[in-house]
Write a protein that holds these residues in place. Sequence first.
Motif, PDB file in Angstrom:
ATOM      1  N   PRO A 110       0.819  -1.208   0.000  1.00  0.00           N
ATOM      2  CA  PRO A 110       0.000   0.000   0.000  1.00  0.00           C
ATOM      3  C   PRO A 110       0.857   1.264   0.000  1.00  0.00           C
ATOM      4  CG  PRO A 110       0.046  -0.950   2.195  1.00  0.00           C
ATOM      5  CD  PRO A 110       0.738  -1.927   1.294  1.00  0.00           C
ATOM      6  N   TRP A 111       0.352   2.310  -0.643  1.00  0.00           N
ATOM      7  CA  TRP A 111       1.116   3.542  -0.803  1.00  0.00           C
ATOM      8  C   TRP A 111       0.783   4.498   0.328  1.00  0.00           C
ATOM      9  CZ3 TRP A 111      -1.463   1.454  -5.250  1.00  0.00           C
ATOM     10  CH2 TRP A 111      -0.616   0.643  -6.022  1.00  0.00           C
ATOM     11  N   LEU A 112       1.469   4.276   1.445  1.00  0.00           N
ATOM     12  CA  LEU A 112       1.220   5.007   2.685  1.00  0.00           C
ATOM     13  C   LEU A 112       2.547   5.494   3.261  1.00  0.00           C
ATOM     14  CD1 LEU A 112      -1.242   2.394   4.205  1.00  0.00           C
ATOM     15  CD2 LEU A 112      -1.887   4.627   3.244  1.00  0.00           C
ATOM     16  N   ALA A 113       2.523   6.676   3.871  1.00  0.00           N
ATOM     17  CA  ALA A 113       3.750   7.263   4.407  1.00  0.00           C
ATOM     18  C   ALA A 113       4.398   6.370   5.458  1.00  0.00           C
ATOM     19  CB  ALA A 113       3.448   8.637   4.996  1.00  0.00           C
ATOM     20  N   HIS A 114       3.572   5.802   6.356  1.00  0.00           N
ATOM     21  CA  HIS A 114       4.151   4.999   7.437  1.00  0.00           C
ATOM     22  C   HIS A 114       4.739   3.697   6.912  1.00  0.00           C
ATOM     23  CE1 HIS A 114      -0.297   4.705   7.359  1.00  0.00           C
ATOM     24  NE2 HIS A 114      -0.123   3.405   7.518  1.00  0.00           N
ATOM     25  N   LYS A 115       4.197   3.178   5.836  1.00  0.00           N
ATOM     26  CA  LYS A 115       4.795   1.993   5.206  1.00  0.00           C
ATOM     27  C   LYS A 115       6.151   2.363   4.629  1.00  0.00           C
ATOM     28  CE  LYS A 115       4.998  -0.326   0.915  1.00  0.00           C
ATOM     29  NZ  LYS A 115       5.502   0.190  -0.392  1.00  0.00           N
ATOM     30  N   ALA A 116       6.249   3.540   3.991  1.00  0.00           N
ATOM     31  CA  ALA A 116       7.516   3.987   3.418  1.00  0.00           C
ATOM     32  C   ALA A 116       8.570   4.166   4.503  1.00  0.00           C
ATOM     33  CB  ALA A 116       7.313   5.295   2.654  1.00  0.00           C
ATOM     34  N   SER A 117       8.197   4.785   5.619  1.00  0.00           N
ATOM     35  CA  SER A 117       9.141   4.999   6.720  1.00  0.00           C
ATOM     36  C   SER A 117       9.653   3.672   7.260  1.00  0.00           C
ATOM     37  CB  SER A 117       8.477   5.801   7.843  1.00  0.00           C
ATOM     38  OG  SER A 117       8.132   7.095   7.411  1.00  0.00           O
ATOM     39  N   HIS A 118       8.739   2.724   7.447  1.00  0.00           N
ATOM     40  CA  HIS A 118       9.133   1.413   7.961  1.00  0.00           C
ATOM     41  C   HIS A 118      10.081   0.721   6.983  1.00  0.00           C
ATOM     42  CE1 HIS A 118       8.413  -1.987  10.745  1.00  0.00           C
ATOM     43  NE2 HIS A 118       8.677  -2.718   9.676  1.00  0.00           N
ATOM     44  N   GLU A 119       9.768   0.806   5.694  1.00  0.00           N
ATOM     45  CA  GLU A 119      10.648   0.230   4.685  1.00  0.00           C
ATOM     46  C   GLU A 119      12.017   0.897   4.707  1.00  0.00           C
ATOM     47  OE1 GLU A 119       8.061  -1.388   0.931  1.00  0.00           O
ATOM     48  OE2 GLU A 119       8.210   0.780   1.143  1.00  0.00           O
ATOM     49  N   GLY A 120      12.036   2.206   4.937  1.00  0.00           N
ATOM     50  CA  GLY A 120      13.299   2.937   4.983  1.00  0.00           C
ATOM     51  C   GLY A 120      14.204   2.437   6.095  1.00  0.00           C
ATOM     52  N   VAL A 121      13.626   2.243   7.278  1.00  0.00           N
ATOM     53  CA  VAL A 121      14.397   1.720   8.412  1.00  0.00           C
ATOM     54  C   VAL A 121      14.895   0.314   8.108  1.00  0.00           C
ATOM     55  CG1 VAL A 121      14.231   0.969  10.819  1.00  0.00           C
ATOM     56  CG2 VAL A 121      13.242   3.161  10.129  1.00  0.00           C
ATOM     57  N   THR A 122      14.000  -0.521   7.565  1.00  0.00           N
ATOM     58  CA  THR A 122      14.369  -1.912   7.247  1.00  0.00           C
ATOM     59  C   THR A 122      15.527  -1.949   6.256  1.00  0.00           C
ATOM     60  OG1 THR A 122      12.124  -2.707   7.648  1.00  0.00           O
ATOM     61  CG2 THR A 122      13.536  -4.087   6.281  1.00  0.00           C
ATOM     62  N   ALA A 123      15.435  -1.165   5.180  1.00  0.00           N
ATOM     63  CA  ALA A 123      16.484  -1.153   4.161  1.00  0.00           C
ATOM     64  C   ALA A 123      17.806  -0.645   4.733  1.00  0.00           C
ATOM     65  CB  ALA A 123      16.055  -0.301   2.969  1.00  0.00           C
ATOM     66  N   ALA A 124      17.750   0.437   5.508  1.00  0.00           N
ATOM     67  CA  ALA A 124      18.973   0.997   6.094  1.00  0.00           C
ATOM     68  C   ALA A 124      19.654  -0.016   7.009  1.00  0.00           C
ATOM     69  CB  ALA A 124      18.645   2.276   6.864  1.00  0.00           C
ATOM     70  N   GLU A 125      18.866  -0.740   7.787  1.00  0.00           N
ATOM     71  CA  GLU A 125      19.436  -1.749   8.682  1.00  0.00           C
ATOM     72  C   GLU A 125      20.017  -2.925   7.899  1.00  0.00           C
ATOM     73  OE1 GLU A 125      16.776  -0.853  12.688  1.00  0.00           O
ATOM     74  OE2 GLU A 125      16.407  -2.693  11.545  1.00  0.00           O
ATOM     75  N   ALA A 126      19.342  -3.333   6.840  1.00  0.00           N
ATOM     76  CA  ALA A 126      19.852  -4.427   6.012  1.00  0.00           C
ATOM     77  C   ALA A 126      21.163  -4.022   5.327  1.00  0.00           C
ATOM     78  CB  ALA A 126      18.806  -4.835   4.977  1.00  0.00           C
ATOM     79  N   ILE A 127      21.243  -2.762   4.912  1.00  0.00           N
ATOM     80  CA  ILE A 127      22.472  -2.251   4.297  1.00  0.00           C
ATOM     81  C   ILE A 127      23.613  -2.237   5.317  1.00  0.00           C
ATOM     82  CG2 ILE A 127      23.550  -0.137   3.415  1.00  0.00           C
ATOM     83  CD1 ILE A 127      20.820   0.387   1.972  1.00  0.00           C
ATOM     84  N   ALA A 128      23.326  -1.735   6.514  1.00  0.00           N
ATOM     85  CA  ALA A 128      24.350  -1.707   7.566  1.00  0.00           C
ATOM     86  C   ALA A 128      24.833  -3.115   7.888  1.00  0.00           C
ATOM     87  CB  ALA A 128      23.783  -1.034   8.817  1.00  0.00           C
ATOM     88  N   GLN A 129      23.900  -4.060   7.900  1.00  0.00           N
ATOM     89  CA  GLN A 129      24.265  -5.462   8.154  1.00  0.00           C
ATOM     90  C   GLN A 129      25.194  -5.979   7.066  1.00  0.00           C
ATOM     91  OE1 GLN A 129      21.225  -8.674   7.722  1.00  0.00           O
ATOM     92  NE2 GLN A 129      21.540  -8.993   9.918  1.00  0.00           N
ATOM     93  N   GLU A 130      24.880  -5.663   5.809  1.00  0.00           N
ATOM     94  CA  GLU A 130      25.734  -6.094   4.701  1.00  0.00           C
ATOM     95  C   GLU A 130      27.120  -5.457   4.772  1.00  0.00           C
ATOM     96  OE1 GLU A 130      24.300  -6.017   0.731  1.00  0.00           O
ATOM     97  OE2 GLU A 130      22.421  -7.069   1.189  1.00  0.00           O
ATOM     98  N   LEU A 131      27.179  -4.259   5.365  1.00  0.00           N
ATOM     99  CA  LEU A 131      28.464  -3.565   5.478  1.00  0.00           C
ATOM    100  C   LEU A 131      29.223  -3.962   6.741  1.00  0.00           C
ATOM    101  CD1 LEU A 131      27.450  -0.011   4.167  1.00  0.00           C
ATOM    102  CD2 LEU A 131      28.765  -1.782   2.979  1.00  0.00           C
ATOM    103  N   GLY A 132      28.723  -4.986   7.455  1.00  0.00           N
ATOM    104  CA  GLY A 132      29.482  -5.535   8.565  1.00  0.00           C
ATOM    105  C   GLY A 132      28.955  -5.276   9.956  1.00  0.00           C
ATOM    106  N   ASN A 133      27.843  -4.551  10.093  1.00  0.00           N
ATOM    107  CA  ASN A 133      27.286  -4.285  11.420  1.00  0.00           C
ATOM    108  C   ASN A 133      26.556  -5.533  11.914  1.00  0.00           C
ATOM    109  OD1 ASN A 133      25.684  -3.415  13.646  1.00  0.00           O
ATOM    110  ND2 ASN A 133      25.739  -1.309  12.889  1.00  0.00           N
ATOM    111  N   LYS A 134      27.087  -6.125  12.970  1.00  0.00           N
ATOM    112  CA  LYS A 134      26.511  -7.368  13.495  1.00  0.00           C
ATOM    113  C   LYS A 134      25.459  -7.135  14.580  1.00  0.00           C
ATOM    114  CE  LYS A 134      30.734  -9.983  12.514  1.00  0.00           C
ATOM    115  NZ  LYS A 134      31.833 -10.813  13.091  1.00  0.00           N
ATOM    116  N   ASP A 135      25.215  -5.862  14.903  1.00  0.00           N
ATOM    117  CA  ASP A 135      24.275  -5.546  15.985  1.00  0.00           C
ATOM    118  C   ASP A 135      22.871  -5.237  15.492  1.00  0.00           C
ATOM    119  OD1 ASP A 135      26.254  -5.823  17.945  1.00  0.00           O
ATOM    120  OD2 ASP A 135      26.967  -3.772  17.582  1.00  0.00           O
ATOM    121  N   VAL A 136      22.678  -5.192  14.177  1.00  0.00           N
ATOM    122  CA  VAL A 136      21.340  -4.918  13.639  1.00  0.00           C
ATOM    123  C   VAL A 136      20.749  -6.206  13.077  1.00  0.00           C
ATOM    124  CG1 VAL A 136      21.665  -2.473  13.144  1.00  0.00           C
ATOM    125  CG2 VAL A 136      22.331  -4.148  11.441  1.00  0.00           C
ATOM    126  N   HIS A 137      19.447  -6.346  13.267  1.00  0.00           N
ATOM    127  CA  HIS A 137      18.758  -7.559  12.829  1.00  0.00           C
ATOM    128  C   HIS A 137      17.437  -7.170  12.169  1.00  0.00           C
ATOM    129  CE1 HIS A 137      21.696  -9.736  15.233  1.00  0.00           C
ATOM    130  NE2 HIS A 137      21.438  -8.903  16.223  1.00  0.00           N
TER     131      HIS A 137
END
Length: 470
Positions: free
Chosen positions: A315-342
């Motif tokens: 769905p095209w909703l602001a809160h969905k976009a924000s949640h996706e933003g956090v998820t993507a940023a954390e997944a990127i940090a994990q790929e870059l070696g951050n072991k503290d994000v899940h």
Amino acid sequence: MAEKYDLIVLGSGPGGYVAAIRGAQLGLKVAIVERELLGGICLNWGCIPTKALLRSAEILHYAQNAKDYGLKIAGEIEADLDAVVKRSRGVAAQLNKGVTGLMKKNKIAVHMGEGKLTGPTSLTVKGEKGEEKLEAKHVIVATGARARDLPFAKADGERIWTYRHAMTPKEMPKKLLVIGSGAIGIEFASFYNDMGVDVTVVEMLDRIVPVEDKDVSAFLHKSLTKQGITIMTGAGVEDIKADGKGVKAKIKDKDGKVSESEFSHCITAIGIVPNTENIGLEKLAEMEKGFIQIDPYGRTKSKGLWAIGDCTPGPWLAHKASHEGVTAAEAIAQELGNKDVHPHPLDRRNIPGCTYCHPQIASVGLTEEKAKEAGYDVKAGTFPFIGNGKAIALGEAEGFTKTVFDAKTGELLGAHMVGAEVTEMIQGFVVGKALETTEAELMQTVFPHPTISESMHESVLASYGRALHI
């Protein structure tokens, strides 16, 4: 030489700027690219300023009905359109400054201008500094979407409006046609009706707010009709002609009869178009009807390239976009070696929807109809606000809360609400769904008295034949 970052976010809407902040919190070197205003459409032209407009209309409604509360207001109550719009724009400007401050606080580099991908992790920006070349280990596309035009009547800002024009009208409409009864269409129909405008809503499907539960749609239809809005369902606009005096629309009703009606203005609210053209995505991402296809974390088919928000499937909703933003940023940090994000993948079943018309509507999860279609043995219950003491005391006794459960397991499948303050209350059910609650936990939860939220408890009880106050 290109400036280099760990993460570049293309677009600064509620998904983009939140992704940038979360990336910075996780120690990444982050940049954000924005072509217009920090905060994007939602903050500057959507969610927030429209709520400011609706609040003004709500206050006007209460003032005009003060006698219902035992009050007398001397003199005529009327709307000052310029002042209402000015207040709304002031709210947007305040929040825009807030996002600017958050970028500085989190040491996020801001590049203002048109961004275009030159590869999965590189782009050029044409803007206030001329042409800049940027590179990153990862890029998030968060370019959002825009209003869809009618093919035979494009918005001109004079007589045919999108939501953006409707927020800053040059004049108050006398007779308004709203095409489409999703959240945007119904919110503007409600706003202008409260402001004293003669409003007609045309919806091609068989009911308004068609994504909502049928009981909610029926209740809202009845309520808005009672307020004076003309609603045509199963109808379509065949043609529109606009001139300096107004709009002539040919409308086919549900019986197939075509008639021509005149309006002073028209708002088109028939969906969105993703902003994914001409930004270099052609060979980098899989597209479907212009929307970027992603995995549950936001990854595209190209390594290092991610996407979130309204340029991806709904769905095209602001809160969905924000949640996706956090998820993507954390997944990127994990790929870059951050072991503290899940990071956890997005569960679309738990995304709430809110529409700020009068009365408000809010929902999460499956409707009763969709639950049955999915094969569930369903238990559903409804509790009307007329049985709620706080709603009666507030003079807001119209509305109800409905819950839908799996009869076999007791799992909460969905919740649907219409009435005063339901957009604030729905989060209780959202938390419940995220925690995988059943009817047993909800029945044992103590709800404060007197609150409208007690209707939530009673609806759960009603689903199992145990309601106390009806």
